[in-house]
Design an enzyme around this catalytic site. Structure first.
Site, mmCIF file in Angstrom:
data_model
loop_
_atom_site.group_PDB
_atom_site.id
_atom_site.type_symbol
_atom_site.label_atom_id
_atom_site.label_comp_id
_atom_site.label_asym_id
_atom_site.label_seq_id
_atom_site.Cartn_x
_atom_site.Cartn_y
_atom_site.Cartn_z
ATOM 1 N N SER A 163 33.217 32.514 43.326
ATOM 2 C CA SER A 163 33.785 32.801 44.648
ATOM 3 C C SER A 163 35.003 31.915 44.830
ATOM 4 C CB SER A 163 32.758 32.496 45.741
ATOM 5 O OG SER A 163 32.657 31.086 45.907
ATOM 6 N N LYS A 164 35.660 32.114 45.948
ATOM 7 C CA LYS A 164 36.847 31.306 46.239
ATOM 8 C C LYS A 164 36.547 29.817 46.191
ATOM 9 C CE LYS A 164 39.128 34.445 49.375
ATOM 10 N NZ LYS A 164 38.764 34.909 50.674
ATOM 11 N N ARG A 165 35.303 29.481 46.446
ATOM 12 C CA ARG A 165 34.962 28.058 46.509
ATOM 13 C C ARG A 165 34.896 27.409 45.139
ATOM 14 N NH1 ARG A 165 32.611 30.290 50.643
ATOM 15 N NH2 ARG A 165 30.878 31.130 49.446
#
Ligand code: GLU
Length: 497
Positions: A269-271
């Site tokens: 994910s973006k994280r």
């Protein structure tokens, strides 16, 4: 849920129709494109049809920009669709926001047949009922409690008269669903795990689970390839096929692809990573590398083959050979594959790929210089974005040339720089071999320097940087005048400190 390994190959009879059905609320991400690739490859392998259907019923999230961006990225990466936006097809439109009437028709049928009902409970009422049940010793249950399922006609009439908003919910039948997932094998889901689910929002607009099922039927899809995160939708959608009397022989088969996880083991994910395909495009990755690498996220051509073309993938692709294990996204491996694809390109083609990056960095690109420069960098590049740093020194006007790594030039650099200048000024033949010869004689033999200490300052002086294409070839391409001028500039820099 239980699962048995899927068997050897997916038997296919009749026309194969697959799809990618992104919900455009931003950029297509790595997972979407991996799904698109597997779905596309399966269709191509079986001379079938691959559809793009845009799932934009959530007006609060879908934008026209995202709709356009979705198509742009699929075009860039080379996954062409046979039916969908821009190309049309027998089941148009392929944009769900333009298909409202189809969903409304299905919803009306479901309500009329009693498979769907109006649920008026508010979130607060639901929460209060659940809290009360737990207070009386019941086990907490997730999701909707089915309260509105059995409202009396009088209760419904009263709610309707009061203008209470409602959603339509599906009356999930008792029992269980068993289906054979092409990747995960046989799966059984007990319907007690599936509360009566919403088919609409309270404004009446259809939710994903309904719209996708209706379209998968309407568009005659035969194989639904999607991420494992959507596994929970499958028994719901099968129940909708049943409720809408979709003939069994037309039911699609399902293939749920394994999760893509990051280094930390959590879903990518973006994280924990870069997920947007656009990011990869904008950071110098080639479509061929993206497709090759994404194919490896759950599939492989053969045990020891990590490099292949998309044509090779299509020729060998089978959903039954997709892994059930999570696939780890590894940027380093993607970069290595990108480097391999760069090396495998024809020089001329690589030049064409590098040109826009050089231009974007502000260089005027002389075709002859580019042609001469490509062989010097082809074996050293991992991303196309490296072009300006590697080749800029050949393209930059002299008055704009900068010693980027000037800090590497020290007082000790003066002697080798001066000796190089002297050796090169009188060199009769300007070619990499005699250049190398002359510099070795002057610096290694003449000054007794170790090669690294000898050539480092020269490299910085003529290319501006610590890292450059091969030095002697670079000097040859640069020509005598520019080389001597740059050596003079570096000497002035060192002396002026
Ligand atoms: N619109 C869904 C998504 O973007 C795809 C659903 C499906 O493939 O059924 O995740």
């Amino acid at each position: 849920m239980s699962g048995e390994p899927a068997n050897k190959g997916v038997p296919v009879s009749g026309e194969v129709r697959t799809r990618i059905a992104p919900a455009p609320s931003g950029d297509l991400h790595v997972g979407n494109v991996r799904t698109a690739l597997f779905s596309w490859a399966f269709a191509r392998r079986h001379q079938g049809h691959f559809l793009l259907r845009v799932e934009d019923t959530d007006a609060s999230r879908a934008t026209d920009e995202a709709f356009a961006a979705t198509q742009e990225i699929l075009h860039w990466v080379g996954l062409d669709w046979d039916e969908g936006p821009g190309v049309g097809g027998p089941y148009a439109p392929y944009r769900q926001s333009e298909r409202r009437a189809v969903y409304d028709g299905a919803l009306a049928r479901l309500e009329a047949s009693g498979h769907a009902y109006r649920a008026y409970s508010t979130a607060e009422e639901l929460a209060a009922r659940k809290a009360a049940a737990v207070a009386q010793g019941a086990k907490p249950t997730p999701g909707y409690d089915g309260y509105d399922r059995d409202l009396t006609d009088a209760q419904r009439a009263a709610y309707a008269a009061a203008g209470r908003p409602y959603v339509l919910r599906f009356r999930m039948p008792a029992g269980s669903t068993t289906f054979t997932d092409l990747v995960r094998g046989e799966i059984t889901i007990d319907h007690r795990q599936i509360p009566d689910f919403a088919l609409t929002r309270s404004d009446g607009s259809p939710l994903y689970v309904l719209a996708a099922a209706v379209d998968d039927m309407a568009m005659r899809l035969t194989h639904i390839v999607r991420g494992e995160d959507l596994l929970a939708a499958t028994p719901r959608q099968l129940a909708l096929y049943e409720a809408l009397d979709y003939p069994r022989e037309r039911w699609p088969q399902f293939a749920h692809l394994p999760l893509i996880v990051a280094d930390d083991g959590k879903p990518l994910s973006k994280r924990n990573g870069e997920v947007s395909l656009r990011w990869y495009r904008d950071h110098g990755f080639l479509p061929a590398a993206m497709l090759n690498y994404l194919a490896l996220l759950g599939w492989s051509l053969a045990p020891d083959r990590e490099l292949f073309s998309v044509e090779e993938m299509v020729a060998a692709f089978d959903l039954a050979r997709v892994s059930r294990n999570p696939a780890r996204f590894d940027l380093k491996k993607l970069e290595a594959i990108n480097g391999e694809k760069i090396r495998a390109m024809a020089e001329e083609e690589l030049g064409e790929q590098l040109r826009p990056w050089l231009q974007a960095a502000g260089y005027a690109v002389d075709p002859a210089v580019l042609r001469a420069g490509v062989p010097l960098v082809q074996s050293r590049m991992v991303r196309l974005t490296e072009a300006p740093t590697l080749l800029g020194f050949l393209l930059v006007p002299e008055n704009e040339f900068r010693l980027v790594d000037a800090d590497l030039l020290t007082a000790d650099s003066e002697a080798p720089l001066q000796a190089s200048r002297d050796a090169l000024a009188g060199l009769p033949a300007w070619a990499s071999d005699p250049i190398e010869q002359a510099l070795r004689v002057a610096l290694v033999e003449g000054l007794g320097l170790k090669p690294r200490r000898a050539f480092g300052p020269v490299r910085v002086a003529v290319t501006g940087r610590r890292i450059s294409p091969p030095l002697f070839e670079s000097i040859e391409l640069l020509g005598r005048d520019r080389t001597l001028g740059r050596l003079d500039g570096a000497l002035a820099e060192v002396r002026g400190r």
